[in-house]
Design a protein around this motif. Structure first.
Motif, PDB file in Angstrom:
ATOM      1  N   GLU A 171      -2.584   6.334  -6.201  1.00  0.00           N
ATOM      2  CA  GLU A 171      -1.861   5.197  -5.315  1.00  0.00           C
ATOM      3  C   GLU A 171      -1.922   3.924  -5.900  1.00  0.00           C
ATOM      4  OE1 GLU A 171      -3.262   5.910  -1.198  1.00  0.00           O
ATOM      5  OE2 GLU A 171      -2.363   7.770  -1.027  1.00  0.00           O
ATOM      6  N   ASP A 219       0.644   3.550   2.033  1.00  0.00           N
ATOM      7  CA  ASP A 219       0.666   3.990   3.281  1.00  0.00           C
ATOM      8  C   ASP A 219       2.170   3.215   3.935  1.00  0.00           C
ATOM      9  OD1 ASP A 219      -1.161   5.812   4.010  1.00  0.00           O
ATOM     10  OD2 ASP A 219      -2.459   4.301   4.789  1.00  0.00           O
ATOM     11  N   THR A 238       0.892  -1.296  -0.223  1.00  0.00           N
ATOM     12  CA  THR A 238      -0.328   0.161  -0.011  1.00  0.00           C
ATOM     13  C   THR A 238       0.801   1.119   0.098  1.00  0.00           C
ATOM     14  OG1 THR A 238      -0.086   0.220   2.379  1.00  0.00           O
ATOM     15  CG2 THR A 238      -1.861  -1.228   1.415  1.00  0.00           C
ATOM     16  N   ARG A 281       5.193   5.036   2.362  1.00  0.00           N
ATOM     17  CA  ARG A 281       5.278   6.199   3.279  1.00  0.00           C
ATOM     18  C   ARG A 281       6.223   5.945   4.552  1.00  0.00           C
ATOM     19  NH1 ARG A 281      -0.143   6.879   2.199  1.00  0.00           N
ATOM     20  NH2 ARG A 281      -0.339   8.483   0.661  1.00  0.00           N
ATOM     21  N   ARG A 282       5.595   4.872   5.020  1.00  0.00           N
ATOM     22  CA  ARG A 282       6.192   4.503   6.617  1.00  0.00           C
ATOM     23  C   ARG A 282       7.577   3.999   6.446  1.00  0.00           C
ATOM     24  NH1 ARG A 282       1.199   2.219   7.446  1.00  0.00           N
ATOM     25  NH2 ARG A 282       1.833   0.455   7.206  1.00  0.00           N
TER      26      ARG A 282
END
Length: 125
Positions: A43, A6, A4, A9-10
């Motif tokens: 995304e 996210d 994903t 990003r992390r």
């Protein structure tokens, strides 16, 4: 299990010297002014730094996973991937390799020497 935005990003945001910026609705990860990773506005894809000389082979090896960027971006060391086709380990490897292309070599060496995932893969733990 697909990756994903996210998760990306992390993983990418805390890499040393990384700056995160929103540019034309895309999330960009950069070192100073050099972008090494971008997440598309929907995304569904990522673009990442990759050696020009090797990208045709990468795309040809797995065309359902990797694709060339739009024509105006072919002058850059850049390739793209579908997030749904990536697994978490592969995403981390692609992001780290892209980051290493733009960060000073000393910074990359220091980070990789202390990165627990890399150390475990080498058997250093």
């Amino acid at each position: 299990m697909p990756v994903t935005a996210d998760e990306i990003r992390r993983f990418a945001a805390p890499l040393p010297r990384t700056e995160v910026a929103m540019v034309r609705d895309s999330l960009k990860f950069r070192i100073r002014s050099i972008v090494y990773l971008a997440i598309s506005p929907d995304e569904r894809t990522i673009g990442f730094a990759f050696p020009k000389a090797e990208r045709a082979d990468l795309v040809a090896s797995e065309p359902a996973k990797f694709h060339l960027p739009r024509e105006s971006d072919l002058r850059f060391n850049w390739v793209q991937a579908w997030l749904a086709a990536l697994d978490p380990d592969e995403m981390r490897e692609l992001v780290l390799d892209a980051w290493q292309m733009v960060v000073p070599k000393k910074v990359a060496a220091e980070y990789l020497a202390t990165d627990p995932i890399r150390r475990a893969a080498r058997g250093d733990v």
